[in-house]
Design an enzyme around this catalytic site. Structure first.
Site, PDB file in Angstrom:
ATOM      1  CE  LYS A   1      35.704  17.327   4.364  1.00  0.00           C
ATOM      2  NZ  LYS A   1      35.680  18.766   4.657  1.00  0.00           N
TER       3      LYS A   1
ATOM      4  CG  HIS B   1      38.313  28.893   6.241  1.00  0.00           C
ATOM      5  ND1 HIS B   1      38.639  28.447   4.985  1.00  0.00           N
ATOM      6  CD2 HIS B   1      37.519  27.931   6.779  1.00  0.00           C
ATOM      7  CE1 HIS B   1      38.076  27.273   4.767  1.00  0.00           C
ATOM      8  NE2 HIS B   1      37.377  26.938   5.832  1.00  0.00           N
TER       9      HIS B   1
ATOM     10  CB  SER C   1      37.741  24.662   0.435  1.00  0.00           C
ATOM     11  OG  SER C   1      38.040  25.284   1.664  1.00  0.00           O
TER      12      SER C   1
ATOM     13  NE  ARG D   1      30.257  27.254   4.958  1.00  0.00           N
ATOM     14  CZ  ARG D   1      31.003  26.372   4.337  1.00  0.00           C
ATOM     15  NH1 ARG D   1      31.569  26.690   3.207  1.00  0.00           N
ATOM     16  NH2 ARG D   1      31.171  25.161   4.834  1.00  0.00           N
TER      17      ARG D   1
END
Ligand code: ADP
Length: 164
Positions: free
Chosen positions: A42, A18, A129, A91
């Protein structure tokens, strides 16, 4: 005219992937608003306030980065802030699939908002993460993957969780 973009994310926690997108984004935009999404779908490890605190510490000397959080729709937040550009990172193909849905949904809600994507740098392509949470849980080092501030917070949090 000052070029501003919002860089939204869960940042649970923020990784060097990030941070790399934010650093590179600052070469294109005059200012970035790094905004923690208080995402109800989430289950986060860090509370929004904790994520904000980490970001504020990391960017305390960055004149061109503002740290904020928002609840609800991204397009509403962008409207409220008077910003039309959203900066995100990408990504791989799974990011592409998720991000294309995100863009199309948001474009339906507000066609004026533009999404700008930056491809990750190779060394961050594996970084997420979730991966970093596993690395730290199993005693690995976060060196090169997360900011030392994040590593300390993550270790404290995971240790506290193990005790409970
Ligand atoms: P969200 O829950 O909104 O997807 P994330 O914090 O997981 O929030 O990610 C925010 C943005 O950062 C997304 O566009 C994601 O693809 C991107 N991102 C996450 N990890 C990396 C990385 N290692 N390199 C580049 N971009 C990344």
């Amino acid at each position: 005219m000052c070029k501003i973009a919002i860089c939204p994310g869960s940042f649970d926690p923020i990784t060097n992937g990030h941070l790399n997108i934010i650093e590179r984004g600052l070469k294109i935009f005059d200012k970035l608003i790094v905004a923690v999404a208080v995402n109800v779908t989430k289950k986060p490890i860090f509370e929004p306030q904790e994520r904000l605190e980490m970001l504020k510490e990391i960017f305390k000397d960055s004149k061109h980065v503002e740290v904020d959080s928002f609840k609800g729709l991204l397009v509403e937040y962008a409207k409220k802030r008077g910003v039309k550009a959203i900066l995100r990172g990408m990504r791989n193909m799974s990011d592409y699939e998720y991000e294309s849905q995100l863009v199309l949904a948001n474009k339906t809600l507000d066609p004026d908002v533009e999404f700008i994507y930056m491809m990750t740098e190779g060394k961050y392509a594996h970084l997420s993460s979730s991966i970093i949470k596993e690395v730290i849980t199993f005693g690995g080092s976060g060196c090169g993957m997360i900011h030392p501030i994040v590593e300390k917070r993550l270790k404290d949090k995971l240790r506290a969780e193990i005790k409970t």
